[in-house]
Design a protein around this motif. Sequence first.
Motif, short mmCIF file in Angstrom:
data_model
loop_
_atom_site.label_atom_id
_atom_site.label_comp_id
_atom_site.label_asym_id
_atom_site.label_seq_id
_atom_site.Cartn_x
_atom_site.Cartn_y
_atom_site.Cartn_z
N PRO A 235 0.84 -1.20 0.00
CA PRO A 235 0.00 0.00 0.00
C PRO A 235 0.88 1.26 0.00
CG PRO A 235 -0.78 -1.58 1.62
CD PRO A 235 0.54 -2.09 1.14
N ARG A 236 0.47 2.24 -0.79
CA ARG A 236 1.26 3.46 -0.89
C ARG A 236 0.35 4.62 -1.28
NH1 ARG A 236 4.44 3.47 -6.63
NH2 ARG A 236 4.06 5.68 -6.37
N GLY A 237 0.83 5.82 -1.02
CA GLY A 237 0.08 6.99 -1.43
C GLY A 237 0.31 7.31 -2.90
N TYR A 238 -0.57 8.09 -3.47
CA TYR A 238 -0.42 8.54 -4.84
C TYR A 238 -1.11 9.88 -4.97
CZ TYR A 238 -5.10 6.47 -5.09
OH TYR A 238 -6.42 6.14 -4.84
N ARG A 239 -0.74 10.63 -5.98
CA ARG A 239 -1.31 11.96 -6.17
C ARG A 239 -2.67 11.88 -6.85
NH1 ARG A 239 2.42 14.91 -9.82
NH2 ARG A 239 2.89 12.81 -10.57
N ILE A 240 -3.56 12.79 -6.46
CA ILE A 240 -4.89 12.87 -7.04
C ILE A 240 -5.15 14.31 -7.47
CG2 ILE A 240 -7.38 12.67 -6.64
CD1 ILE A 240 -6.82 10.49 -4.63
N SER A 241 -5.64 14.50 -8.68
CA SER A 241 -6.14 15.79 -9.13
C SER A 241 -7.61 15.64 -9.46
CB SER A 241 -5.38 16.28 -10.37
OG SER A 241 -4.13 16.82 -10.01
N ARG A 242 -8.43 16.54 -8.93
CA ARG A 242 -9.87 16.45 -9.14
C ARG A 242 -10.35 17.59 -10.05
NH1 ARG A 242 -11.59 12.50 -5.98
NH2 ARG A 242 -10.53 12.06 -4.01
N PHE A 243 -11.25 17.24 -10.98
CA PHE A 243 -11.71 18.21 -11.98
C PHE A 243 -13.21 18.08 -12.20
CE2 PHE A 243 -7.37 16.98 -12.93
CZ PHE A 243 -6.73 18.20 -13.03
N PRO A 244 -13.94 19.20 -12.22
CA PRO A 244 -15.39 19.15 -12.49
C PRO A 244 -15.71 18.50 -13.84
CG PRO A 244 -14.76 21.31 -11.63
CD PRO A 244 -13.49 20.56 -11.90
N LEU A 245 -14.81 18.62 -14.81
CA LEU A 245 -15.03 18.01 -16.12
C LEU A 245 -15.32 16.52 -15.99
CD1 LEU A 245 -14.79 17.91 -19.26
CD2 LEU A 245 -12.33 17.61 -18.95
N LEU A 246 -14.66 15.87 -15.04
CA LEU A 246 -14.80 14.42 -14.90
C LEU A 246 -16.06 14.02 -14.13
CD1 LEU A 246 -11.08 13.47 -14.25
CD2 LEU A 246 -12.33 13.62 -16.40
N ASP A 247 -16.86 15.02 -13.71
CA ASP A 247 -18.15 14.72 -13.09
C ASP A 247 -19.19 14.33 -14.13
OD1 ASP A 247 -17.16 15.34 -10.57
OD2 ASP A 247 -17.79 17.43 -10.69
N GLU A 248 -18.97 14.71 -15.38
CA GLU A 248 -19.95 14.46 -16.44
C GLU A 248 -19.96 13.00 -16.87
OE1 GLU A 248 -21.95 16.90 -17.28
OE2 GLU A 248 -20.89 18.32 -15.99
N ASP A 249 -21.10 12.56 -17.38
CA ASP A 249 -21.20 11.18 -17.88
C ASP A 249 -20.34 10.99 -19.13
OD1 ASP A 249 -22.91 10.38 -15.87
OD2 ASP A 249 -24.71 10.88 -17.00
N ASP A 250 -20.42 11.95 -20.05
CA ASP A 250 -19.66 11.86 -21.29
C ASP A 250 -18.41 12.73 -21.16
OD1 ASP A 250 -18.69 11.55 -23.81
OD2 ASP A 250 -20.29 12.63 -24.83
N ILE A 251 -17.28 12.11 -20.86
CA ILE A 251 -16.06 12.89 -20.64
C ILE A 251 -15.11 12.81 -21.83
CG2 ILE A 251 -16.19 12.58 -18.16
CD1 ILE A 251 -13.91 10.55 -18.42
#
Length: 275
Positions: A235-251
């Motif tokens: 188990p290890r950490g990893y970086r996460i970037s969050r974007f509203p674009l990826l909230d959509e069904d069709d990305i």
Amino acid sequence: MINEVKTDPFAVARLGHGGADPVFVIDFPTYSASPRLSEMLTGRIGDRPLYQVDPLRPMVDGPAFLSLDVLAGQYAARIANLRGPSDRLTVVGYCSAGDLALRVAGLLQRVAPRGVKVLLVRPASQDRAAAFATFREYLLGLGETDPPTPADSSSAEDLVEWMGAQLEQQLARLATQHGLTSADEAFTELLSRYRAWLAFVVACADARPARLSAGVDVLSLEATSPGPVIRMDPPRGYRISRFPLLDEDDILVPELADLLVGRIAGTADMVSSEL
């Protein structure tokens, strides 16, 4: 133009040429006229060779079921032969292909002195319940009013074989209703695609966490709401970037390609980062 070896079910397709560090995108054929994520990157990443990996093709052309470890080993071997000795490799895993991308990267790290970068694009967690739900959806769409329930205790191979047989029976009934033979090309291709997707989901569900070393750098591009935790061994950490674009069904839109290009190049600012 895509150049690939048709006789090899694990063939890696070249989408773009260049002399810089290569990029390998593991994604899936779309069910519409829209391009795949890998195809959207064509012409956008400068002098970097671009390759497309289709994790379903081996199970369309060959055995009904292959484990993620087998898929990863085969694709890592193909990719290793395409890299330069001093390349830093980038592996992109789209949606359900995230776990496979991690496994491929873990194997490639052994032959990539400069390390391997993994970009996961809205990774999805798969389990057998997801496979069963998709199986039910397929049968309902083919006209089955009361789809049978798979046995969760079955081995992966037996489960995929059973679901494939159920789909084949329903497709044969549907073909008869339309005055076609069960061997009609369109029905055969549909059955192969359905079965391959179910097999891949079952393979993801039954796989152990991917083994990664410190030489594999992982960045996950996710929606604004927390998504599945990516399992790794150890188990290890990893970086996460969050974007509203990826909230959509069709990305699968040009904006996603632009977003991904910045992460591939390492020139884009991080929006947010966490473990």
